[in-house]
Design an enzyme around this catalytic site. Structure first.
Site, PDB file in Angstrom:
ATOM      1  N   LYS A 256      26.924  42.334  30.295  1.00 51.42           N
ATOM      2  CA  LYS A 256      27.368  43.433  30.472  1.00 51.42           C
ATOM      3  C   LYS A 256      27.357  44.212  29.081  1.00 51.42           C
ATOM      4  CE  LYS A 256      30.440  42.314  34.400  1.00 51.42           C
ATOM      5  NZ  LYS A 256      31.926  42.355  34.788  1.00 51.42           N
TER       6      LYS A 256
ATOM      7  N   TYR B  10      27.913  46.293  43.269  1.00 48.12           N
ATOM      8  CA  TYR B  10      29.472  46.133  43.484  1.00 48.12           C
ATOM      9  C   TYR B  10      29.881  46.850  44.738  1.00 48.12           C
ATOM     10  CZ  TYR B  10      30.233  44.448  38.909  1.00 48.12           C
ATOM     11  OH  TYR B  10      30.217  43.783  37.635  1.00 48.12           O
TER      12      TYR B  10
ATOM     13  N   PHE C  67      39.706  50.928  41.119  1.00 52.27           N
ATOM     14  CA  PHE C  67      39.012  50.849  39.828  1.00 52.27           C
ATOM     15  C   PHE C  67      37.437  51.067  39.893  1.00 52.27           C
ATOM     16  CE2 PHE C  67      39.738  46.559  41.187  1.00 52.27           C
ATOM     17  CZ  PHE C  67      38.639  45.850  41.066  1.00 52.27           C
TER      18      PHE C  67
ATOM     19  N   ARG D  40      30.444  29.782  36.287  1.00 50.68           N
ATOM     20  CA  ARG D  40      31.517  30.632  36.488  1.00 50.68           C
ATOM     21  C   ARG D  40      32.644  29.972  35.700  1.00 50.68           C
ATOM     22  NH1 ARG D  40      31.963  35.022  39.586  1.00 50.68           N
ATOM     23  NH2 ARG D  40      34.254  34.985  40.096  1.00 50.68           N
TER      24      ARG D  40
ATOM     25  N   THR E  91      38.305  36.179  36.034  1.00 48.45           N
ATOM     26  CA  THR E  91      37.786  37.582  35.910  1.00 48.45           C
ATOM     27  C   THR E  91      38.772  38.442  34.944  1.00 48.45           C
ATOM     28  OG1 THR E  91      37.389  37.115  38.181  1.00 48.45           O
ATOM     29  CG2 THR E  91      37.673  39.392  37.598  1.00 48.45           C
TER      30      THR E  91
ATOM     31  N   ARG F 222      34.874  34.896  28.860  1.00 47.59           N
ATOM     32  CA  ARG F 222      35.926  36.186  29.125  1.00 47.59           C
ATOM     33  C   ARG F 222      36.970  36.218  28.309  1.00 47.59           C
ATOM     34  NH1 ARG F 222      34.759  36.499  35.478  1.00 47.59           N
ATOM     35  NH2 ARG F 222      33.018  37.971  35.643  1.00 47.59           N
TER      36      ARG F 222
ATOM     37  N   ASN G  59      34.829  42.291  30.766  1.00 48.64           N
ATOM     38  CA  ASN G  59      34.841  40.920  30.783  1.00 48.64           C
ATOM     39  C   ASN G  59      33.375  40.195  30.226  1.00 48.64           C
ATOM     40  OD1 ASN G  59      33.699  41.331  33.222  1.00 48.64           O
ATOM     41  ND2 ASN G  59      35.318  40.294  34.216  1.00 48.64           N
TER      42      ASN G  59
ATOM     43  N   HIS H  55      28.599  38.767  34.077  1.00 52.44           N
ATOM     44  CA  HIS H  55      28.857  38.813  35.586  1.00 52.44           C
ATOM     45  C   HIS H  55      28.134  37.235  35.895  1.00 52.44           C
ATOM     46  CE1 HIS H  55      28.546  39.378  39.714  1.00 52.44           C
ATOM     47  NE2 HIS H  55      26.968  39.148  39.529  1.00 52.44           N
TER      48      HIS H  55
ATOM     49  N   GLU I 176      22.070  39.118  45.343  1.00 47.33           N
ATOM     50  CA  GLU I 176      22.206  39.595  44.003  1.00 47.33           C
ATOM     51  C   GLU I 176      20.716  39.522  43.081  1.00 47.33           C
ATOM     52  OE1 GLU I 176      26.871  39.605  42.793  1.00 47.33           O
ATOM     53  OE2 GLU I 176      25.356  38.557  41.914  1.00 47.33           O
TER      54      GLU I 176
HETATM   55  N1  UDP Z   1      37.399  44.207  38.076  1.00 43.21           N
HETATM   56  C1  UDP Z   1      38.327  44.775  37.466  1.00 43.21           C
HETATM   57  N2  UDP Z   1      39.743  44.934  37.984  1.00 43.21           N
HETATM   58  C2  UDP Z   1      39.962  43.849  38.943  1.00 43.21           C
HETATM   59  C3  UDP Z   1      38.922  42.968  39.476  1.00 43.21           C
HETATM   60  C4  UDP Z   1      37.643  43.148  39.056  1.00 43.21           C
HETATM   61  O1  UDP Z   1      37.977  45.624  36.484  1.00 43.21           O
HETATM   62  O2  UDP Z   1      41.111  43.834  39.314  1.00 43.21           O
HETATM   63  C5  UDP Z   1      36.132  44.180  37.740  1.00 43.21           C
HETATM   64  C6  UDP Z   1      35.674  43.141  36.377  1.00 43.21           C
HETATM   65  O3  UDP Z   1      34.917  43.667  35.503  1.00 43.21           O
HETATM   66  C7  UDP Z   1      34.986  42.123  37.485  1.00 43.21           C
HETATM   67  C8  UDP Z   1      34.254  43.117  38.392  1.00 43.21           C
HETATM   68  O4  UDP Z   1      35.186  44.075  38.564  1.00 43.21           O
HETATM   69  O5  UDP Z   1      33.945  41.230  36.875  1.00 43.21           O
HETATM   70  C9  UDP Z   1      33.781  42.413  39.762  1.00 43.21           C
HETATM   71  O6  UDP Z   1      35.037  41.728  40.241  1.00 43.21           O
HETATM   72  P1  UDP Z   1      34.968  40.342  41.034  1.00 43.21           P
HETATM   73  O7  UDP Z   1      36.220  40.243  41.744  1.00 43.21           O
HETATM   74  O8  UDP Z   1      33.810  40.255  41.660  1.00 43.21           O
HETATM   75  O9  UDP Z   1      35.173  39.320  39.831  1.00 43.21           O
HETATM   76  P2  UDP Z   1      34.198  38.490  39.012  1.00 43.21           P
HETATM   77  O10 UDP Z   1      33.284  38.013  40.186  1.00 43.21           O
HETATM   78  O11 UDP Z   1      33.211  39.343  38.311  1.00 43.21           O
HETATM   79  O12 UDP Z   1      34.777  37.506  38.347  1.00 43.21           O
HETATM   80 MG    MG Z   2      32.126  38.775  41.943  1.00 41.58          MG
END
Ligand code: UDP
Ligand code: MG
Length: 176
Positions: free
Chosen positions: A17, A57, A65, A100, A106, A117, A131, A134, A145
Site C-alpha cells: 500500500k 473495497y 472508515f 496472511r 488487520t 503489519r 497496515n 493487502h 481481486e
Molecule cells: N480497515 C480499517 N479499520 C477497520 C477495518 C479495516 O482501517 O476497522 C482497513 C485496513 O486498512 C484493512 C482494510 O480496511 O486492511 C480492509 O479491511 P479488511 O477487513 O478486509 O482487512 P484485511 O483483509 O486487509 O486484513
Molecule cells: Mg480483506
C-alpha cells in the site's frame, strides 16, 4: 486410476500500500513474504483510480472508515509521489494462509510484532489502519481481486480460464 493431487495450490493478490512505498518498505516486505516459498506470477505498479479503489473495497462500503480507506489506498494521505501501489500475484500451496500469517492481523496494534503489519503498521488519527500490505483473504476474494487488478496477459501463468476476444477501433498507446 487418477492420481490424487493433494496439493492445495492457491493464488492471491498482494498490494504494497502507499504507506509501505513511502516508508521504503518494499524490500523488507518482499523479503518477509519470501519466507513462504511461493512464486510471484505477476507484478506491477499502479496509480489507483477512485473506481478501482471502490470496487476493490466494495464489501466495506457501509463502514464509517470507507471514504478514508479509499483516500488511503489511492495514496491521498501520502503525497503525490506515493499515489500508487505495488500489486503482486503470488501462487503456491496454501498461499493465502501463509501470506496472511506473515502479514499479521488487520489492526496493527493487535498484530504479532514480528509480522509485517505488527512491525510497520499504525493507526491514523482518523482511525484508519495503515497496515502497509493487502492480502486476499480467501480463494473467492482472491479470484475477484486478481481479475480486477490484472489482465490475463499480465500473469505468467493463467490461474483461471481465459478466452480470445477482438477489440475493434480501440486506440492504444505504443512507443514512438
Ligand atoms: N480497515 C480499517 N479499520 C477497520 C477495518 C479495516 O482501517 O476497522 C482497513 C485496513 O486498512 C484493512 C482494510 O480496511 O486492511 C480492509 O479491511 P479488511 O477487513 O478486509 O482487512 P484485511 O483483509 O486487509 O486484513
Ligand atoms: Mg480483506
Amino acid at each position: 486410476m487418477a492420481v490424487e493431487n493433494s496439493k492445495n495450490t492457491e493464488q492471491l493478490l498482494v498490494l504494497v500500500k502507499p504507506d509501505g512505498l513511502k516508508k521504503s518498505l518494499t524490500g523488507n516486505i518482499l523479503t518477509k513474504l519470501s519466507e513462504a516459498k511461493l512464486v510471484i506470477v505477476g507484478a506491477k505498479v499502479i496509480q489507483v483510480s477512485k473506481e478501482l479503489a471502490e470496487e476493490h473495497y466494495k464489501q466495506l462500503k457501509d463502514k464509517p472508515f470507507f471514504q478514508e480507506l479509499i483516500n488511503y489506498i489511492q495514496g491521498k494521505l501520502h503525497g503525490s509521489s506515493y499515489s500508487r501501489v505495488l500489486a503482486l500475484v503470488y501462487q503456491g500451496e496454501n498461499a493465502i494462509a501463509k501470506l496472511r500469517h506473515l502479514a499479521g492481523a488487520t489492526n496493527p496494534e493487535e498484530a504479532d510484532p514480528v509480522s509485517i503489519r505488527g512491525a510497520y503498521g499504525r493507526i491514523t488519527t482518523k482511525g484508519v489502519y495503515e497496515n502497509v500490505i493487502h492480502c486476499s483473504s480467501d480463494p473467492v476474494e482472491a479470484e475477484r481481486e486478481i481479475k480486477l487488478w490484472f489482465r490475463p496477459d499480465e500473469l505468467v501463468i493463467k490461474p483461471y480460464p481465459t478466452k480470445k476476444t477482438t477489440i475493434k477501433n480501440c486506440d492504444i498507446t505504443v512507443w514512438d
